[in-house]
Enzyme design. Sequence first.
Site, short mmCIF file in Angstrom:
data_model
loop_
_atom_site.label_atom_id
_atom_site.label_comp_id
_atom_site.label_asym_id
_atom_site.label_seq_id
_atom_site.Cartn_x
_atom_site.Cartn_y
_atom_site.Cartn_z
N GLY A 40 0.80 -1.28 0.01
CA GLY A 40 0.05 -0.04 -0.12
C GLY A 40 0.87 1.18 -0.13
O GLY A 40 1.50 1.63 -1.13
N GLU A 77 -11.00 -9.54 1.42
CA GLU A 77 -11.21 -9.27 -0.10
C GLU A 77 -12.59 -10.09 -0.40
O GLU A 77 -12.84 -10.85 0.45
CB GLU A 77 -10.05 -9.99 -0.92
CG GLU A 77 -8.69 -9.28 -0.49
CD GLU A 77 -8.29 -8.28 -1.58
OE1 GLU A 77 -9.04 -8.17 -2.57
OE2 GLU A 77 -7.50 -7.55 -1.25
N ILE A 83 3.49 1.92 1.70
CA ILE A 83 5.01 1.85 1.91
C ILE A 83 5.75 2.20 0.45
O ILE A 83 5.35 1.27 -0.28
CB ILE A 83 5.28 0.85 2.53
CG1 ILE A 83 4.71 0.66 3.83
CG2 ILE A 83 6.82 0.65 2.79
CD1 ILE A 83 4.89 -0.67 4.65
N LYS A 111 2.46 -10.13 -3.94
CA LYS A 111 3.54 -8.99 -3.64
C LYS A 111 4.70 -9.46 -3.46
O LYS A 111 5.81 -8.99 -4.25
CB LYS A 111 2.83 -8.43 -2.21
CG LYS A 111 1.53 -7.79 -2.52
CD LYS A 111 0.72 -7.19 -0.87
CE LYS A 111 -0.46 -6.89 -1.23
NZ LYS A 111 -1.33 -6.78 0.05
P1 NAP Z 1 -12.99 -1.49 -5.29
O1 NAP Z 1 -13.15 -0.51 -4.22
O2 NAP Z 1 -13.56 -2.74 -5.50
O3 NAP Z 1 -13.19 -0.79 -6.60
C1 NAP Z 1 -13.15 -1.13 -7.90
C2 NAP Z 1 -13.36 -0.24 -8.86
O4 NAP Z 1 -13.14 -0.90 -10.40
C3 NAP Z 1 -14.88 0.13 -9.01
O5 NAP Z 1 -15.18 1.35 -9.00
C4 NAP Z 1 -15.54 -1.03 -10.02
O6 NAP Z 1 -16.77 -0.13 -10.41
C5 NAP Z 1 -14.40 -0.71 -10.83
N1 NAP Z 1 -14.61 -2.04 -11.94
C6 NAP Z 1 -14.43 -3.18 -11.68
N2 NAP Z 1 -14.62 -3.93 -12.74
C7 NAP Z 1 -14.67 -2.90 -13.79
C8 NAP Z 1 -15.09 -3.36 -15.17
N3 NAP Z 1 -15.00 -4.42 -15.74
N4 NAP Z 1 -15.06 -1.97 -15.88
C9 NAP Z 1 -15.15 -0.90 -15.24
N5 NAP Z 1 -14.97 -0.53 -13.97
C10 NAP Z 1 -14.74 -1.60 -13.17
O7 NAP Z 1 -11.26 -1.87 -5.37
P2 NAP Z 1 -10.26 -1.19 -4.65
O8 NAP Z 1 -10.21 -1.42 -3.30
O9 NAP Z 1 -10.22 0.26 -5.05
O10 NAP Z 1 -9.01 -1.60 -5.42
C11 NAP Z 1 -8.58 -1.35 -6.86
C12 NAP Z 1 -7.04 -1.95 -6.89
O11 NAP Z 1 -6.23 -1.45 -5.92
C13 NAP Z 1 -7.24 -3.35 -6.96
O12 NAP Z 1 -6.26 -4.06 -8.03
C14 NAP Z 1 -6.65 -3.81 -5.72
O13 NAP Z 1 -6.09 -5.05 -5.28
C15 NAP Z 1 -5.52 -2.75 -5.43
N6 NAP Z 1 -5.34 -2.44 -3.91
C16 NAP Z 1 -6.24 -1.97 -3.14
C17 NAP Z 1 -5.95 -1.43 -2.06
C18 NAP Z 1 -6.85 -1.03 -0.96
O14 NAP Z 1 -6.82 -0.84 0.43
N7 NAP Z 1 -8.34 -1.06 -1.28
C19 NAP Z 1 -4.59 -1.67 -1.48
C20 NAP Z 1 -3.89 -2.05 -2.28
C21 NAP Z 1 -4.05 -2.32 -3.72
P3 NAP Z 1 -18.14 0.28 -9.52
O15 NAP Z 1 -17.62 1.06 -8.54
O16 NAP Z 1 -19.01 0.81 -10.42
O17 NAP Z 1 -18.44 -1.28 -9.23
N1 HSE Z 2 -6.33 -7.49 1.23
C1 HSE Z 2 -5.08 -6.54 1.41
C2 HSE Z 2 -4.63 -6.74 2.64
C3 HSE Z 2 -5.46 -5.30 0.84
O1 HSE Z 2 -5.28 -7.02 3.59
O2 HSE Z 2 -3.46 -6.20 3.00
C4 HSE Z 2 -4.18 -4.68 0.30
O3 HSE Z 2 -3.51 -5.21 -0.78
#
Ligand code: NAP
Ligand code: HSE
Length: 431
Positions: free
Chosen positions: A139, A195, A141, A210
Site C-alpha cells: 500500500g 477481499e 509504503i 506481492k
Molecule cells: P474496489 O473498491 O472494489 O473498486 C474497484 C472499482 O473498479 C470500482 O469502481 C468498480 O466499478 C470498478 N470496476 C471493476 N470492474 C470493472 C470493469 N470491468 N469495468 C469498469 N470498472 C470496473 O477496489 P479497490 O479496493 O479500489 O482496489 C482497486 C485495485 O487496487 C485492486 O487491484 C486492488 O488489489 C488494489 N489495491 C487496493 C488496496 C485497498 O486498500 N483497497 C490496497 C492496495 C492495492 P463500480 O464502482 O461501478 O463497481
Molecule cells: N487485502 C489486502 C490486505 C489489501 O489485507 O493487505 C491490500 O493489498
Amino acid sequence: MSAPAQPLRLGIAGLGTVGIGVVKIVQRHAEMLTARTGRPVTITAVSARDRTKNRDADLSAYAWETDPVALATRDDVDVFVELMGGHEGTAKDATIAALNAGKDVVTANKALLAHHGQELAELAEGAGRVIRYEAAVAGGIPVIKSLTEGLAGNAIRRVMGVMNGTCNYILTRMETAGLPYDTVFEEARQLGYLEADPNLDVGGIDAGHKLSILAAIAFGTKVSFDNVVLEGIGCISIDDIRRAADMGYKIKLLGVAQMTGRGLEQRMTPCLVPAASPLGQLQGGTNMVVIEGDSVGQIVLRGAGAGEGPTASAVMGDVLDIARGLRLPTFGQPATSLADPIPAAVSAPAPFYLRLQLVDKPGALAKIASALGDAGVSISRMRQYGHADTTAPVLIVTHKTTRDAIDVAIAALPGTGVVDGAPVALRIEEV
Ligand code: NAP
Ligand code: HSE
C-alpha cells in the site's frame, strides 16, 4: 514568455476505494502537484461499472467511459490509471490496449503483475512506455521505489515482510482479545477487511502476489508467482499463538524471498518471529517490509498497507514520477535481461515449532523423540502443558532442520500411537 507546461492527463479506470482516493488527491492538491512537477496533473476521463453509483467525489468535470479499453486509448489521456483489479479480463485488456496506444500505465493491481508482469513489462519497454505499480505492494509504503532506486547499488540478500494487513489484523486480534480464528475472521468480514474472495487474504495468495513482485526486482528474475510456496493462516489456533508467546515468539504470515545456492526461495507462510523484533511487534493491519542489502545492511519499512489514503498516496507518487519525466524499466532492469528463476527445491534450514497433542502415557515422549531423531530432527526445547482429559499439548522447538525432514517426522508420528490429531509445524524465521 515561455509556453505554459503541458498538463499530464490521467484516465482513471476504477472508482472504488483507491480510484476515488486518487481523484481526491488530484482535486485537493492541484497547486502543490503543479509546483512539484512543473506541470498540472489533470483527470480527463473516468470509468467504472455503475455510472449511477453515489461516489464520494465530484466527477462532473470528467468524461465518462463505459468501456475501460476505450478510456485507455483516448487521445486526450497520457497515463492510464488502472484501479479496477483482477488479473484477467478488463484490467489486463485495458492495460495492454493502453500500452499499445502509447500510454504510460499506473496500477495498484498486484494480481495482474504477479501473473502477467513479464509480458506487460516487455510490451511496455518495447513500446517505450512505463508501468508503475508502487501501490501494488504494501500500500502506502514506498517499497518499489526503495528497491529500484534508493537501494539500486546493493546486491539484495533477502526481502521479507508482513504484506497482508488483514492476516496481521486477524493474528494480532486473536492474541490481544484471546478469541479463536473463526470469531476474528468473522469480525474482519464485518469490518470490511476481507477481499471479496477471503482466501486471497487468509490463504496467503494476495501477499504471495506481492512477494513475487519484490523478488523479481530484488534478484533480477522474471516474476514467478507459481513458485511461491503458499500456506494460509487458517491452521493457526489461539493455542499456537499463546504457546509461541510463552516461548518468546509471535506468529506472522511472513513472506521471505532470498537467492540461495540452491536457487530462488519464495515463501509466504505462517512463521514464528522473535516477539521483540520489529516484525514481532507489528500490530493490526499495518505492513512491514524488511530489506537486506550487501552495503546498506538491514532496513525496515513500516506503514499502512491498504486503505483509500495510503494506497492513493502510492499511486500519486507514480503519477508524479511520470510527470517529472522519470522513466525506469518495470522491474528495475530491462525486462529482456531478467533471468528465468530457478526455484529452490528445498528452503534454507531453520528451527521449527511443533505442536502435538500427546496421549498421556509412559514412554510417549520417548517415542516422539525417537520419531524425530529417525527423521534427523534434533530437539532444542520441549514443553508439556496441562492435561485435557487423556491428552496433553506438547511443544517442541527443533534445532535447525529442513521442512522435508519435518514432513518425514510428521508422517511417522501416527505410527507411534501416542499422537492425537494433526500436529502443527511452523518455521521459526531468523529476522
Ligand atoms: P474496489 O473498491 O472494489 O473498486 C474497484 C472499482 O473498479 C470500482 O469502481 C468498480 O466499478 C470498478 N470496476 C471493476 N470492474 C470493472 C470493469 N470491468 N469495468 C469498469 N470498472 C470496473 O477496489 P479497490 O479496493 O479500489 O482496489 C482497486 C485495485 O487496487 C485492486 O487491484 C486492488 O488489489 C488494489 N489495491 C487496493 C488496496 C485497498 O486498500 N483497497 C490496497 C492496495 C492495492 P463500480 O464502482 O461501478 O463497481
Ligand atoms: N487485502 C489486502 C490486505 C489489501 O489485507 O493487505 C491490500 O493489498
